[in-house]
Design a protein around this motif. Sequence first.
Motif, PDB file in Angstrom:
ATOM      1  N   ALA A 202     -25.336  39.040  21.791  1.00 33.43           N
ATOM      2  CA  ALA A 202     -25.192  37.627  21.447  1.00 33.43           C
ATOM      3  C   ALA A 202     -26.458  37.107  20.760  1.00 33.43           C
ATOM      4  CB  ALA A 202     -24.888  36.809  22.700  1.00 33.43           C
TER       5      ALA A 202
ATOM      6  N   CYS B 281     -18.296  40.202  20.347  1.00 33.89           N
ATOM      7  CA  CYS B 281     -19.079  41.174  19.592  1.00 33.89           C
ATOM      8  C   CYS B 281     -18.350  42.511  19.650  1.00 33.89           C
ATOM      9  CB  CYS B 281     -20.479  41.329  20.189  1.00 33.89           C
ATOM     10  SG  CYS B 281     -21.403  39.779  20.343  1.00 33.89           S
TER      11      CYS B 281
ATOM     12  N   ASP C 295     -26.850  35.647  16.898  1.00 36.84           N
ATOM     13  CA  ASP C 295     -27.492  34.382  16.528  1.00 36.84           C
ATOM     14  C   ASP C 295     -28.575  34.594  15.476  1.00 36.84           C
ATOM     15  OD1 ASP C 295     -25.910  32.907  18.258  1.00 36.84           O
ATOM     16  OD2 ASP C 295     -27.364  32.970  19.896  1.00 36.84           O
TER      17      ASP C 295
ATOM     18  N   THR D 174     -17.535  39.798  25.160  1.00 38.54           N
ATOM     19  CA  THR D 174     -17.708  38.386  24.851  1.00 38.54           C
ATOM     20  C   THR D 174     -19.202  38.097  24.764  1.00 38.54           C
ATOM     21  OG1 THR D 174     -17.792  37.773  27.190  1.00 38.54           O
ATOM     22  CG2 THR D 174     -15.615  37.782  26.115  1.00 38.54           C
ATOM     23  N   ARG D 175     -19.537  36.990  24.155  1.00 39.56           N
ATOM     24  CA  ARG D 175     -20.941  36.587  24.150  1.00 39.56           C
ATOM     25  C   ARG D 175     -21.440  36.399  25.581  1.00 39.56           C
ATOM     26  NH1 ARG D 175     -23.514  34.359  19.705  1.00 39.56           N
ATOM     27  NH2 ARG D 175     -24.624  32.988  21.139  1.00 39.56           N
TER      28      ARG D 175
ATOM     29  N   CYS E 227     -11.167  33.910  12.756  1.00 43.12           N
ATOM     30  CA  CYS E 227     -12.162  34.149  13.813  1.00 43.12           C
ATOM     31  C   CYS E 227     -13.305  33.153  13.699  1.00 43.12           C
ATOM     32  CB  CYS E 227     -12.724  35.572  13.703  1.00 43.12           C
ATOM     33  SG  CYS E 227     -11.523  36.871  14.059  1.00 43.12           S
ATOM     34  N   ARG E 228     -13.995  32.980  14.819  1.00 40.86           N
ATOM     35  CA  ARG E 228     -15.175  32.118  14.844  1.00 40.86           C
ATOM     36  C   ARG E 228     -16.225  32.759  15.759  1.00 40.86           C
ATOM     37  NH1 ARG E 228     -15.934  26.823  13.612  1.00 40.86           N
ATOM     38  NH2 ARG E 228     -13.683  26.549  13.355  1.00 40.86           N
ATOM     39  N   GLY E 229     -17.454  32.860  15.252  1.00 38.08           N
ATOM     40  CA  GLY E 229     -18.542  33.387  16.065  1.00 38.08           C
ATOM     41  C   GLY E 229     -18.364  34.837  16.447  1.00 38.08           C
TER      42      GLY E 229
ATOM     43  N   GLU F 163     -12.682  34.316  19.203  1.00 43.48           N
ATOM     44  CA  GLU F 163     -13.935  33.576  19.103  1.00 43.48           C
ATOM     45  C   GLU F 163     -14.974  34.180  20.036  1.00 43.48           C
ATOM     46  OE1 GLU F 163     -13.536  29.406  19.738  1.00 43.48           O
ATOM     47  OE2 GLU F 163     -11.904  29.164  18.296  1.00 43.48           O
ATOM     48  N   ASP F 164     -16.216  34.136  19.580  1.00 42.92           N
ATOM     49  CA  ASP F 164     -17.381  34.456  20.414  1.00 42.92           C
ATOM     50  C   ASP F 164     -17.289  35.836  21.057  1.00 42.92           C
ATOM     51  OD1 ASP F 164     -18.477  32.019  19.774  1.00 42.92           O
ATOM     52  OD2 ASP F 164     -17.608  31.007  21.511  1.00 42.92           O
TER      53      ASP F 164
ATOM     54  N   ARG G  50     -19.525  31.209  11.147  1.00 45.10           N
ATOM     55  CA  ARG G  50     -20.594  31.937  11.856  1.00 45.10           C
ATOM     56  C   ARG G  50     -20.158  33.344  12.275  1.00 45.10           C
ATOM     57  NH1 ARG G  50     -25.129  29.472  13.223  1.00 45.10           N
ATOM     58  NH2 ARG G  50     -25.488  30.784  15.047  1.00 45.10           N
ATOM     59  N   ASN G  51     -19.262  33.926  11.515  1.00 44.40           N
ATOM     60  CA  ASN G  51     -18.934  35.337  11.691  1.00 44.40           C
ATOM     61  C   ASN G  51     -19.929  36.173  10.891  1.00 44.40           C
ATOM     62  OD1 ASN G  51     -16.387  34.881  13.140  1.00 44.40           O
ATOM     63  ND2 ASN G  51     -15.622  34.154  11.159  1.00 44.40           N
TER      64      ASN G  51
END
Length: 354
Positions: free
Chosen positions: A272, A322, A276, A334-335, A301-303, A319-320, A289-290
């Motif tokens: 995560a 990796c 960032d 997940t993040r 998708c997001r993040g 979303e969120d 923010r992908n």
Amino acid sequence: MSAPARIHPVILCGGSGTRLWPVSRKARPKPFLPLVGSRTLFEAAQDRVGDCESFAAPIIVAGAQHCELIEAQARGQHRLVIEPAAKNTAPAIALAAALLPAEAVMLVCPSDHHIADETAFVAAALAAASLAREDWLVSFGIAPDHPETGYGYLRRGEPLPGGYRIARFVEKPDLATAQSYLATGEYSWNGGIFAFRAGHFLDELARHRPDMARLVGEAVAGGREEGTRFHPAAEPFAAIEGDSVDYAVMENTDRAAMVPADMGWSDIGNWAALADALAAEPGLADPDRNVARGPADLDSCRGVLALSDGPRVSVVGLEDICVVVCEGEVLVTTRAGAQRVGKLPGAVNQEPAR
């Protein structure tokens, strides 16, 4: 008036970076990987202290297993101190301090952090060195930009020239507490970057951890040179009870100070955090923010962070998370779950999945 003496960087190469498995492996751990940009984190750490007017050649402290990687990625003159055993940061720093003149100002830098604004880093280093020459033990206080629960915090005390006295060290807080810290504006993240006068650091270590200070002294006195390498004596060093510099010295001294540093810092401590750091790099992230490296299709998708060394990664409507594919291993987290990656059997055992 003559210019201040150059600062002596001390670059610590330790740890295995298991929370960045499967990319970070025991044979080639996190510091020696190009995770952000084309340079490895270790190369970037050297480049940040490459100004010969401000900085002397670095001392690098590491275990024997990383010596070949270090020397392959060394950017120039250096001295390599090879720890006989892993004993945490306080003994590692003390080894370097014992090899420097007492009046030398040392700047302790982890080898595996990312700093986006290297000009701000140098400015903070110069401010910290000024305080260190006055026998303050100085920590970089990283400007927080979100309520992080994975870092320790420093509470600002009375002002000092170029910084502040540290009023309080705080362990990793829960989310509500971290939110309250952010709201006050009085707290910074403890980034693990320090400046000390070498002799004063050793004096404080002897005051608060006398056995550690004595054994480090014996290890250095009984050590041997081998070209640019220094090998401390193994027997006294093995007898040290390891501890971090925060617990051994910083939280005990009455001369703890901090300099504020807003420099785009990240310890790249998990996937995560890497997501960032990559999203903050110009042109790497899309508007949602992908971030993708390698063949990837991301739909609605997001993040999402998607990294692959070959096979295509396809993600729809998430979303969120990796997704990491490396050398036949696949990780999906997940993040929120990224901190737990280092506990997975593959990360711990470094064996192929069955």
